[in-house]
Design an enzyme around this catalytic site. Structure first.
Site, mmCIF file in Angstrom:
data_model
loop_
_atom_site.group_PDB
_atom_site.id
_atom_site.type_symbol
_atom_site.label_atom_id
_atom_site.label_comp_id
_atom_site.label_asym_id
_atom_site.label_seq_id
_atom_site.Cartn_x
_atom_site.Cartn_y
_atom_site.Cartn_z
ATOM 1 N N GLY A 35 25.313 -12.016 24.756
ATOM 2 C CA GLY A 35 25.673 -13.309 23.729
ATOM 3 C C GLY A 35 24.561 -13.387 22.686
ATOM 4 O O GLY A 35 25.352 -13.391 21.351
ATOM 5 N N ASP A 36 23.676 -12.211 22.750
ATOM 6 C CA ASP A 36 22.803 -12.136 21.678
ATOM 7 C C ASP A 36 23.468 -11.361 20.237
ATOM 8 O O ASP A 36 23.789 -11.212 19.295
ATOM 9 C CB ASP A 36 20.973 -11.810 21.756
ATOM 10 C CG ASP A 36 21.441 -12.907 22.651
ATOM 11 O OD1 ASP A 36 20.643 -13.918 22.207
ATOM 12 O OD2 ASP A 36 20.177 -12.423 23.714
#
Ligand code: RIB
Length: 323
Positions: free
Chosen positions: A258-259
């Site tokens: 997600g990062d």
């Protein structure tokens, strides 16, 4: 080449302590791990490294402990090309750590101990108004105090600098904060928490679209719902509703995917006119896909060259219920 406005990340830095396990332990269960490794992590640091690896200028605003981990976290960012002038030690505090169990399919469970991340205060960002004003986009997550996130959003708003908020870890958020966010990027769990819904397990495509509608009504801009191996769902003003399938990859470790996505999205948006959300999200999705093929958080972030090569040969994998 004209000076590019930097990405500014205000967020957390952690040392990730990662155990490889057959399966994620159940409550009360003791399991024997197969491996142990440490990686530099923290949602903020991971997003900053993702941006730097893609060759885009990025500043990190964070606190580390005054232990031996702090200088290592800082050095890790510098090595990746992140500007760490505003990464400072918090006296008498230990650095943030994350205890991570990763199973054979690449899934994980994470316990974060905030440590110095909890000492990044509103006054610290208020001192950096000129840095925030200079940004192309400000990236935020929720591993630092909520008041600090709110202060940063307010400062960015004062100078019309767009804010991308990754509402992770999952929690509810005040309406006035969401209203000021240009890009809200929850995963399924975070969307459920934000909507205060009782959905158990993985939401289906209809529920995902309902969450996107509800979050769009609350947010001040676009909603990008990250669906992991199922892809992403984009919703925005002007009727934008678009499912984006994930790329086919062999997942080794989904930590920080997600990062990686947010770092990629920020770079693509900062470089484009901001109107090509679909292309930007496709680029972000490729950054995330490559990151899950490698172990660890920050070491898994790909370079721009790797992303462009991947995009030339990549195949998508539409989720059954979205196709
Ligand atoms: O998003 C992944 C990150 O969450 C890990 O690097 C860990 O530090 C936690 O913050």
């Amino acid at each position: 080449m004209p000076m590019r406005k930097p990405v500014v990340v205000v967020g957390s830095l952690n040392l990730d302590l990662v155990a490889g396990v057959e399966r994620i332990p159940l409550p009360g269960q003791t399991l024997t791990g197969a491996s142990f490794q440490t990686f530099f992590g923290g949602k903020g640091g991971n997003q900053a490294v993702a941006v730097a690896r893609l060759g885009y200028p990025v500043h990190m605003v964070a606190k580390v402990g005054d232990d031996d981990i702090g200088p290592r976290l800082r050095a890790g960012l510098q090595e990746a090309g992140v500007n760490t002038r505003w990464v400072t030690p918090a006296r008498g505090t230990s650095s943030g750590v994350a205890l991570i169990a990763t199973d054979r399919s690449g899934q994980n469970s994470i316990v974060v101990v905030a440590g110095a991340n909890g000492k990044l205060l509103p006054a610290d960002v208020a001192r950096l108004e000129s840095l925030i004003r200079s940004a192309a986009i400000v990236l935020l997550q929720l591993e630092v105090p909520l008041e600090t996130v709110a202060r940063t959003v307010e400062l960015a708003g004062r100078h019309a600098v767009p804010v991308m908020l990754d509402p992770a870890p999952a929690r509810s958020l005040p309406a006035r904060l969401l209203k000021r966010v240009s890009w809200l990027t929850p995963n399924e769990t975070e969307a459920v928490a934000l909507c205060g819904d009782g959905v158990q397990g993985t939401p289906n495509s209809r529920q995902v679209q309902q969450f996107a509608e509800r979050l769009l009504a609350q947010s001040g801009g676009y909603v990008v719902l990250k669906l992991g191996g199922r892809g992403a769902f984009l919703a925005g003003p002007g009727g934008l509703r678009q499912y984006l399938p994930a790329f086919k990859v062999k997942a080794v470790d989904s930590t920080a995917a997600g990062d990686a996505f947010n770092g990629g999205l920020a770079v693509a948006l900062a470089q484009g006119s901001g109107r090509e959300l679909l292309q930007a999200a496709r680029f972000a999705s490729a950054v995330a896909a490559l990151s899950v093929t490698r172990p660890g958080a920050q070491p898994s972030m790909p370079t721009r060259r790797e992303v462009l090569a991947f995009l030339r040969r990549a195949q998508v994998q539409p989720a059954r219920d979205f196709a």
